[in-house]
Scaffold this active site. Sequence first.
Site, PDB file in Angstrom:
ATOM      1  N   TYR A   1     -10.230 -10.484  -6.741  1.00 43.46           N
ATOM      2  CA  TYR A   1      -9.366 -10.596  -7.913  1.00 43.46           C
ATOM      3  C   TYR A   1      -9.689 -11.824  -8.761  1.00 43.46           C
ATOM      4  O   TYR A   1      -9.278 -11.894  -9.919  1.00 43.46           O
ATOM      5  CB  TYR A   1      -7.903 -10.634  -7.484  1.00 43.46           C
ATOM      6  CG  TYR A   1      -7.475  -9.352  -6.812  1.00 43.46           C
ATOM      7  CD1 TYR A   1      -7.299  -8.178  -7.543  1.00 43.46           C
ATOM      8  CD2 TYR A   1      -7.280  -9.293  -5.433  1.00 43.46           C
ATOM      9  CE1 TYR A   1      -6.944  -6.991  -6.930  1.00 43.46           C
ATOM     10  CE2 TYR A   1      -6.920  -8.111  -4.814  1.00 43.46           C
ATOM     11  CZ  TYR A   1      -6.758  -6.970  -5.563  1.00 43.46           C
ATOM     12  OH  TYR A   1      -6.408  -5.794  -4.948  1.00 43.46           O
TER      13      TYR A   1
ATOM     14  N   ARG B   1      -1.076  -1.885  -6.986  1.00 46.73           N
ATOM     15  CA  ARG B   1      -1.353  -2.992  -6.049  1.00 46.73           C
ATOM     16  C   ARG B   1      -2.358  -3.961  -6.679  1.00 46.73           C
ATOM     17  O   ARG B   1      -2.192  -5.181  -6.627  1.00 46.73           O
ATOM     18  CB  ARG B   1      -1.888  -2.421  -4.736  1.00 46.73           C
ATOM     19  CG  ARG B   1      -2.287  -3.452  -3.684  1.00 46.73           C
ATOM     20  CD  ARG B   1      -2.608  -2.712  -2.385  1.00 46.73           C
ATOM     21  NE  ARG B   1      -3.335  -3.493  -1.411  1.00 46.73           N
ATOM     22  CZ  ARG B   1      -2.758  -4.278  -0.499  1.00 46.73           C
ATOM     23  NH1 ARG B   1      -1.459  -4.416  -0.481  1.00 46.73           N
ATOM     24  NH2 ARG B   1      -3.487  -4.933   0.384  1.00 46.73           N
TER      25      ARG B   1
ATOM     26  N   LYS C   1      -1.812  -2.276   8.025  1.00 53.13           N
ATOM     27  CA  LYS C   1      -2.904  -1.787   8.866  1.00 53.13           C
ATOM     28  C   LYS C   1      -2.813  -2.411  10.258  1.00 53.13           C
ATOM     29  O   LYS C   1      -2.486  -3.575  10.412  1.00 53.13           O
ATOM     30  CB  LYS C   1      -4.252  -2.121   8.219  1.00 53.13           C
ATOM     31  CG  LYS C   1      -4.501  -1.367   6.915  1.00 53.13           C
ATOM     32  CD  LYS C   1      -5.879  -1.676   6.358  1.00 53.13           C
ATOM     33  CE  LYS C   1      -6.168  -0.854   5.099  1.00 53.13           C
ATOM     34  NZ  LYS C   1      -7.505  -1.127   4.541  1.00 53.13           N
TER      35      LYS C   1
ATOM     36  N   ARG D   1       0.838  -1.195   0.000  1.00 49.22           N
ATOM     37  CA  ARG D   1       0.000   0.000   0.000  1.00 49.22           C
ATOM     38  C   ARG D   1       0.879   1.255   0.000  1.00 49.22           C
ATOM     39  O   ARG D   1       2.067   1.192   0.325  1.00 49.22           O
ATOM     40  CB  ARG D   1      -0.900   0.020   1.242  1.00 49.22           C
ATOM     41  CG  ARG D   1      -1.819  -1.194   1.384  1.00 49.22           C
ATOM     42  CD  ARG D   1      -2.584  -1.114   2.700  1.00 49.22           C
ATOM     43  NE  ARG D   1      -3.504  -2.234   2.881  1.00 49.22           N
ATOM     44  CZ  ARG D   1      -3.186  -3.367   3.526  1.00 49.22           C
ATOM     45  NH1 ARG D   1      -1.973  -3.515   4.045  1.00 49.22           N
ATOM     46  NH2 ARG D   1      -4.076  -4.327   3.659  1.00 49.22           N
TER      47      ARG D   1
ATOM     48  N   HIS E   1      -3.785  -8.936   3.565  1.00 50.35           N
ATOM     49  CA  HIS E   1      -5.217  -8.930   3.857  1.00 50.35           C
ATOM     50  C   HIS E   1      -5.503  -9.719   5.124  1.00 50.35           C
ATOM     51  O   HIS E   1      -4.868 -10.752   5.376  1.00 50.35           O
ATOM     52  CB  HIS E   1      -6.003  -9.545   2.694  1.00 50.35           C
ATOM     53  CG  HIS E   1      -6.162  -8.621   1.528  1.00 50.35           C
ATOM     54  ND1 HIS E   1      -6.472  -9.056   0.249  1.00 50.35           N
ATOM     55  CD2 HIS E   1      -6.062  -7.270   1.427  1.00 50.35           C
ATOM     56  CE1 HIS E   1      -6.540  -8.029  -0.563  1.00 50.35           C
ATOM     57  NE2 HIS E   1      -6.305  -6.931   0.121  1.00 50.35           N
TER      58      HIS E   1
ATOM     59  N   HIS F   1      -2.748   2.835  -5.923  1.00 50.02           N
ATOM     60  CA  HIS F   1      -3.419   1.585  -5.575  1.00 50.02           C
ATOM     61  C   HIS F   1      -3.655   0.699  -6.806  1.00 50.02           C
ATOM     62  O   HIS F   1      -3.818  -0.512  -6.671  1.00 50.02           O
ATOM     63  CB  HIS F   1      -4.746   1.886  -4.870  1.00 50.02           C
ATOM     64  CG  HIS F   1      -5.031   0.950  -3.729  1.00 50.02           C
ATOM     65  ND1 HIS F   1      -4.236   0.885  -2.598  1.00 50.02           N
ATOM     66  CD2 HIS F   1      -6.002   0.017  -3.548  1.00 50.02           C
ATOM     67  CE1 HIS F   1      -4.721  -0.023  -1.773  1.00 50.02           C
ATOM     68  NE2 HIS F   1      -5.778  -0.567  -2.326  1.00 50.02           N
TER      69      HIS F   1
END
Length: 295
Positions: free
Chosen positions: A276, A244, A168, A144, A267, A241
């Site tokens: 995806y 990514r 995150k 990210r 994730h 992004h």
Amino acid sequence: MELFFDYLRFERRYSPHTVLSYQTDLRQFSDYLKATYELEQPEQADHTLIRSWVVSLMQQELDPRTVNRKIACLRSYYKFLLRTSVISKNPMLRIKSPKVAKKLPDFVPEDSLNGLLNSFEFPPTFVGSRDQAVLELLYGTGIRLSELIGIKHEDLSLSGKTVRVTGKGNKQRIVPLNPSLIIVLERYIAQKQAEFGGADNARGPLLVTEKLEPLYEKLVYRTVKHYLSQITTASSQQHPHVLRHSFATHLLSKGADLNAIKELLGHANLAATQVYTHLSIDKLKSVFEKAHPKA
């Protein structure tokens, strides 16, 4: 509200960007209550007042995703109030989120992106080598934007062919580096040493500006837009992004395991990665047509 923001910072360990987003949404809600109902304390709002705010947001024709993000902020806030015994009932239990149409992430075709990275002549300067490092890191690792900016010299192991990134919730993961990316990073580090003098002391931010300050979001956005605009005219395909998304899409089209892609992207669950699979239908059709007896 300040106690809630401290909770997000120090207990949940959210990034400054995420905390700022919560602050913006919650203060917007608070301003609405004051202006519409003359209610000074958001913790006193019941579900009818909250629902009226949601309706007002929808009437502004905001994207349902934006509205859902604001609702998610309120859910966290009122859970915190309930947990700290400020309120005895959670008004968010009666609030429903608007439905969101599924939107597939944009990505740049593999041939176009590889053509840019492999054939484009980046300026033989510090800025040119840094720009190339930014593009190659985003596409070569799928990290990210916030993770890119957060990389420090000590996170990089060129000999081990890995980089440690902080995602995150301050969760760290190790991402492998491909050989061409290592060459680009070695060139950038050499240019950085030549530009600012002195041996690299393996400390501080890896990516910096011309003034030796840490790289910032707007500069990365401008850099990515400048280069991607040369291979695509779609504005939706000219931001960090997208690289990514392209990383994940191209891996999946080459037969990579979905769980492996999940780990590379950082994730929390597989559902976030499964989007995806919808982008690889052309690959599935190709395999079907080659393999099925009646195709």
